[in-house]
Enzyme design. Sequence first.
Site, short mmCIF file in Angstrom:
data_model
loop_
_atom_site.label_atom_id
_atom_site.label_comp_id
_atom_site.label_asym_id
_atom_site.label_seq_id
_atom_site.Cartn_x
_atom_site.Cartn_y
_atom_site.Cartn_z
N TRP A 140 27.19 -56.86 29.23
CA TRP A 140 26.95 -55.13 29.51
C TRP A 140 27.23 -55.09 30.80
CZ3 TRP A 140 24.13 -53.09 33.17
CH2 TRP A 140 24.01 -51.61 33.13
N HIS A 141 26.87 -55.86 31.69
CA HIS A 141 27.37 -55.77 33.06
C HIS A 141 28.85 -55.82 33.38
CE1 HIS A 141 23.22 -56.91 33.71
NE2 HIS A 141 23.35 -56.17 34.96
N GLY A 142 29.74 -56.39 32.53
CA GLY A 142 31.18 -56.27 32.65
C GLY A 142 32.00 -56.92 31.86
N PHE B 242 29.76 -50.63 36.64
CA PHE B 242 29.43 -50.96 35.28
C PHE B 242 29.16 -49.78 34.47
CE2 PHE B 242 27.22 -54.52 38.21
CZ PHE B 242 28.32 -55.25 37.76
#
Lengths: 466, 93
Positions: free
Chosen positions: A319-321, A466
């Site tokens: 999800w962060h990247g 993000f």
Amino acid sequence: MLFNSANYAIFLITALLLFWSSPRRIRVYVIVGLSFYFYMYSYPIYFFLLAILTLFNFAMGLEMSRRPQSARLYLTLALTLDLLSIAFYKYANFAAHTLQSMLGFVGVKTNFVVAEITLPLGISFFTFQMMSYIINTYRGERAEESFWNFAAYVSFFPHLAAGPILRPTTMLPQIKGEQHYDEEQVVRGMFLIAQGLIKKIAFADYLGSYVDKVYAAPADYHGLAALIAVYAYAFQIYFDFSGYTDIAIGCSKLLGFQIPINFDLPYISKSPREFWRRWHISLSSWLRDYLYISLGGNRKGRWRTHFNMMTTMVLGGLWHGANWTFVLWGTYHGILISAQRFLEEQFEFFRRLSAKKSAVLSALATVFTFHLVCLGWVLFRSKSISQAGTVLGNIFRAAFVWNSAQTPIVLMLALAVISHVMRSKWDMESWYVRMPAPVQAFGYACVTIVIYLFFTTEQRFIYFQF
Amino acid sequence: MSVVRLVLKLIVGLIYAVLAAILLYFPFAQILAYVARETRLFQFQQTLQVEDSLLPCLGLAVIYFVVSVIRRMLEPAADVLGENSKNQSDDSK
């Protein structure tokens, strides 16, 4: 628009004047208008993306409550569009590059061009909010009947760019209710904005200047220099993100809204699981409620529980990247949490450890957890896995020699640790609110001076990417 | 006095209209610019950038605030805050 910019100050004053001068019945339109304007500030064209996603999720929620027999279909449609939007804007390039590398590995040379897609601001945050609304409606919560209330919930500008990820049950009743001007809330809001700016400008940006130098040429920094960079990044990311959140909560308070906290002194955690209860609380609770529990949580046996924890953390990392370093970071935390649970299941000693009140054991557990987390941050900050390896390897490749150039960074780190420990003992916000106005004014003057001394250029918040 | 009230109401209405126009101008200008660039049927030059609209918006907000204060002095606060009209509509139900 960055919170630490003069433009945001102008925008916030405009927003406060418009909001509090407006009749109560049109305040929701004012909020939506201001939020969409704020959103357009980065890329005006993405106004349509936000508007279409908001409209579609609102319509699906409404249809779900009107035709419960087809609720599953509407849930699937809404989640598909939300996930496709994130997948396209965030992961299309990553998937294409990975496919290209994999094909190259087996000898197939491809040359397809991957268009560089600009990431819409806050897409990971507002799509998760819409998903939580849709899932809650599917689970039986009442759907919102006013589009404008729903649009205000999704796009509320203080948290639009980088969260916290708000739940409909927290925000919608506040939007539908009346906002009252409360002097104490205003003072608390001002305090949080000042605190957030200090965290961002004096701590995060200052430590970040050193971290950037080290990660730009990791091969040149050995021993103590590399170790300091690891600690500095741990505090940089904390002050950066929690500073942003403080400003977001503060601005919300000025508008009469209450946003829950997103950080609760994460570096005093005594275990990896506790760390995730204190770090980015809105995301970790979202992952727990909508992913971990949906996968079966701990209800389907011991090994399935470990699998669910790993899956949740890996997806949380992704999800962060769109980078393998984030996947690895998520996997690493999944292993830590899973290992903690395994040890507690197997050994009486670990089960009793959390209940023990020994100060020495607590301190040791805190220091150990902090270092485990720091190790993860190296993966998080690095552009590639090999860079993370270089930074970590270089710590042990040379003797720990003190360099006078490192003194200000070490002093700043010491200050960061002291402030972290102090906050766990002293509720400064409540103390400040009770102070007479001249003392508060003196506090703002001090903050202004500190910001003036430390401010160089407007630095982006880390979580904006993000 | 009724003329003053009418003028103040007109100013408020104009502010709403201008703010709505500012809000809609930027995304539609981007679409128009894109269509113009791709089709080459016409030319479009965006005259106002988002950051240039910040100060005019602040100016409008200040005028709006001042007008609201004057309206509250001239009329009962409930009328300006829109509570009377809400109560009336509730009564009519």
